[in-house]
Design a protein around this motif. Structure first.
Motif, PDB file in Angstrom:
ATOM      1  N   LEU A  16       0.813  -1.211   0.000  1.00  0.00           N
ATOM      2  CA  LEU A  16       0.000   0.000   0.000  1.00  0.00           C
ATOM      3  C   LEU A  16       0.848   1.264   0.000  1.00  0.00           C
ATOM      4  N   PHE A  17       2.102   1.164   0.366  1.00  0.00           N
ATOM      5  CA  PHE A  17       2.961   2.330   0.494  1.00  0.00           C
ATOM      6  C   PHE A  17       3.935   2.481  -0.660  1.00  0.00           C
ATOM      7  N   ARG A  18       3.669   1.821  -1.770  1.00  0.00           N
ATOM      8  CA  ARG A  18       4.530   1.947  -2.940  1.00  0.00           C
ATOM      9  C   ARG A  18       4.361   3.331  -3.556  1.00  0.00           C
ATOM     10  N   PRO A  19       5.429   3.891  -4.095  1.00  0.00           N
ATOM     11  CA  PRO A  19       5.280   5.178  -4.779  1.00  0.00           C
ATOM     12  C   PRO A  19       4.428   5.013  -6.027  1.00  0.00           C
ATOM     13  N   GLY A  20       3.844   6.116  -6.493  1.00  0.00           N
ATOM     14  CA  GLY A  20       3.008   6.094  -7.687  1.00  0.00           C
ATOM     15  C   GLY A  20       3.810   5.778  -8.929  1.00  0.00           C
ATOM     16  N   PRO A  21       3.135   5.691 -10.062  1.00  0.00           N
ATOM     17  CA  PRO A  21       3.846   5.369 -11.300  1.00  0.00           C
ATOM     18  C   PRO A  21       4.836   6.461 -11.681  1.00  0.00           C
ATOM     19  N   ARG A  22       5.917   6.056 -12.265  1.00  0.00           N
ATOM     20  CA  ARG A  22       6.953   6.987 -12.726  1.00  0.00           C
ATOM     21  C   ARG A  22       6.691   7.300 -14.199  1.00  0.00           C
ATOM     22  N   PRO A  23       7.138   8.462 -14.678  1.00  0.00           N
ATOM     23  CA  PRO A  23       6.976   8.771 -16.095  1.00  0.00           C
ATOM     24  C   PRO A  23       7.706   7.760 -16.970  1.00  0.00           C
ATOM     25  N   VAL A  24       7.138   7.492 -18.128  1.00  0.00           N
ATOM     26  CA  VAL A  24       7.751   6.572 -19.091  1.00  0.00           C
ATOM     27  C   VAL A  24       9.008   7.233 -19.641  1.00  0.00           C
ATOM     28  N   GLN A  25      10.071   6.475 -19.763  1.00  0.00           N
ATOM     29  CA  GLN A  25      11.326   6.988 -20.318  1.00  0.00           C
ATOM     30  C   GLN A  25      11.567   6.346 -21.679  1.00  0.00           C
ATOM     31  N   ALA A  26      12.087   7.137 -22.599  1.00  0.00           N
ATOM     32  CA  ALA A  26      12.395   6.640 -23.937  1.00  0.00           C
ATOM     33  C   ALA A  26      13.515   5.609 -23.857  1.00  0.00           C
ATOM     34  N   PRO A  27      13.568   4.714 -24.849  1.00  0.00           N
ATOM     35  CA  PRO A  27      14.669   3.750 -24.888  1.00  0.00           C
ATOM     36  C   PRO A  27      16.004   4.473 -25.061  1.00  0.00           C
ATOM     37  N   PRO A  28      17.103   3.881 -24.615  1.00  0.00           N
ATOM     38  CA  PRO A  28      18.417   4.524 -24.692  1.00  0.00           C
ATOM     39  C   PRO A  28      18.804   4.995 -26.092  1.00  0.00           C
ATOM     40  N   GLU A  29      18.417   4.249 -27.137  1.00  0.00           N
ATOM     41  CA  GLU A  29      18.769   4.648 -28.504  1.00  0.00           C
ATOM     42  C   GLU A  29      18.104   5.974 -28.868  1.00  0.00           C
ATOM     43  N   GLU A  30      16.851   6.137 -28.466  1.00  0.00           N
ATOM     44  CA  GLU A  30      16.133   7.382 -28.752  1.00  0.00           C
ATOM     45  C   GLU A  30      16.677   8.520 -27.888  1.00  0.00           C
ATOM     46  N   ALA A  31      16.954   8.244 -26.631  1.00  0.00           N
ATOM     47  CA  ALA A  31      17.500   9.256 -25.726  1.00  0.00           C
ATOM     48  C   ALA A  31      18.863   9.754 -26.206  1.00  0.00           C
ATOM     49  N   ALA A  32      19.644   8.878 -26.818  1.00  0.00           N
ATOM     50  CA  ALA A  32      20.985   9.250 -27.294  1.00  0.00           C
ATOM     51  C   ALA A  32      20.918  10.263 -28.437  1.00  0.00           C
ATOM     52  N   ARG A  33      19.797  10.353 -29.147  1.00  0.00           N
ATOM     53  CA  ARG A  33      19.660  11.286 -30.269  1.00  0.00           C
ATOM     54  C   ARG A  33      19.290  12.707 -29.809  1.00  0.00           C
ATOM     55  N   VAL A  34      18.958  12.882 -28.539  1.00  0.00           N
ATOM     56  CA  VAL A  34      18.584  14.208 -28.040  1.00  0.00           C
ATOM     57  C   VAL A  34      19.843  15.040 -27.824  1.00  0.00           C
ATOM     58  N   VAL A  35      19.829  16.255 -28.376  1.00  0.00           N
ATOM     59  CA  VAL A  35      20.954  17.169 -28.213  1.00  0.00           C
ATOM     60  C   VAL A  35      20.474  18.329 -27.325  1.00  0.00           C
ATOM     61  N   PHE A  36      21.054  18.443 -26.147  1.00  0.00           N
ATOM     62  CA  PHE A  36      20.687  19.517 -25.232  1.00  0.00           C
ATOM     63  C   PHE A  36      21.441  20.794 -25.587  1.00  0.00           C
ATOM     64  N   PRO A  37      20.760  21.942 -25.569  1.00  0.00           N
ATOM     65  CA  PRO A  37      21.465  23.205 -25.819  1.00  0.00           C
ATOM     66  C   PRO A  37      22.308  23.571 -24.603  1.00  0.00           C
ATOM     67  N   ARG A  38      23.356  24.312 -24.847  1.00  0.00           N
ATOM     68  CA  ARG A  38      24.199  24.776 -23.731  1.00  0.00           C
ATOM     69  C   ARG A  38      23.375  25.652 -22.786  1.00  0.00           C
ATOM     70  N   ASP A  39      22.614  26.574 -23.369  1.00  0.00           N
ATOM     71  CA  ASP A  39      21.696  27.425 -22.612  1.00  0.00           C
ATOM     72  C   ASP A  39      20.314  27.268 -23.217  1.00  0.00           C
ATOM     73  N   LEU A  40      19.294  27.362 -22.397  1.00  0.00           N
ATOM     74  CA  LEU A  40      17.940  27.298 -22.929  1.00  0.00           C
ATOM     75  C   LEU A  40      17.656  28.571 -23.724  1.00  0.00           C
ATOM     76  N   PRO A  41      16.959  28.462 -24.854  1.00  0.00           N
ATOM     77  CA  PRO A  41      16.667  29.643 -25.666  1.00  0.00           C
ATOM     78  C   PRO A  41      15.808  30.649 -24.895  1.00  0.00           C
ATOM     79  N   ALA A  42      16.119  31.930 -25.051  1.00  0.00           N
ATOM     80  CA  ALA A  42      15.360  32.978 -24.354  1.00  0.00           C
ATOM     81  C   ALA A  42      13.932  33.069 -24.889  1.00  0.00           C
ATOM     82  N   GLN A  43      13.758  32.875 -26.184  1.00  0.00           N
ATOM     83  CA  GLN A  43      12.422  32.939 -26.758  1.00  0.00           C
ATOM     84  C   GLN A  43      11.617  31.719 -26.333  1.00  0.00           C
TER      85      GLN A  43
END
Length: 139
Positions: A16-43
């Protein structure tokens, strides 16, 4: 023997004390294609305080819990109403450090075949962020 029996009786209650469901995460191959910007765009940047983000998260988890699914045979509109992104969020500080969080249904956030005009499909929450609790809900 008594301790073992007591332990076996208590263990199912731990489920009864288990945490709720966690968000689904993409497979590692798909996650590897994401390119994070150095800074988030101001716009288009939206910066929220930690207090505001926590208030929204607490209220949203009550309003539309992660993993909630529409009932069998749900209409397209009902399916849309189960999705978190179908609601716009407004917030405002309240007295005594509480935060008000309002969810308002926005048909434009649904697919064209799901759209209908729905009145009063949202809710307003009074959230005590330091206490991590919902004080009241107005539907």
């Amino acid at each position: 023997m008594k301790r073992t029996l007591l332990l076996l009786m208590v263990l199912p209650g731990c489920a009864l004390f288990r945490p709720g469901p966690r968000p689904v995460q993409a497979p590692p191959e798909e996650a590897a294609r994401v390119v994070f910007p150095r800074d988030l765009p101001a716009q288009g940047l939206h910066e929220l305080s930690g207090t505001l983000a926590a208030a929204i998260a607490l209220a949203m988890e009550d309003f539309r819990p992660l993993g909630a699914k529409p009932h069998r045979g749900a209409t397209p509109l009902e399916q849309c109403l189960y999705r978190r992104e179908a609601f716009n969020v407004s917030t405002a500080p309240g007295p005594g450090g509480i935060m008000f969080v309002r969810f308002s249904f926005s048909p434009s956030n649904c697919a064209e075949h799901e759209r209908e005009i729905v009145l009063d499909m949202g809710a307003t929450y009074a959230v005590d962020v330091p206490g991590a609790r919902i004080l009241a809900v107005q539907r």
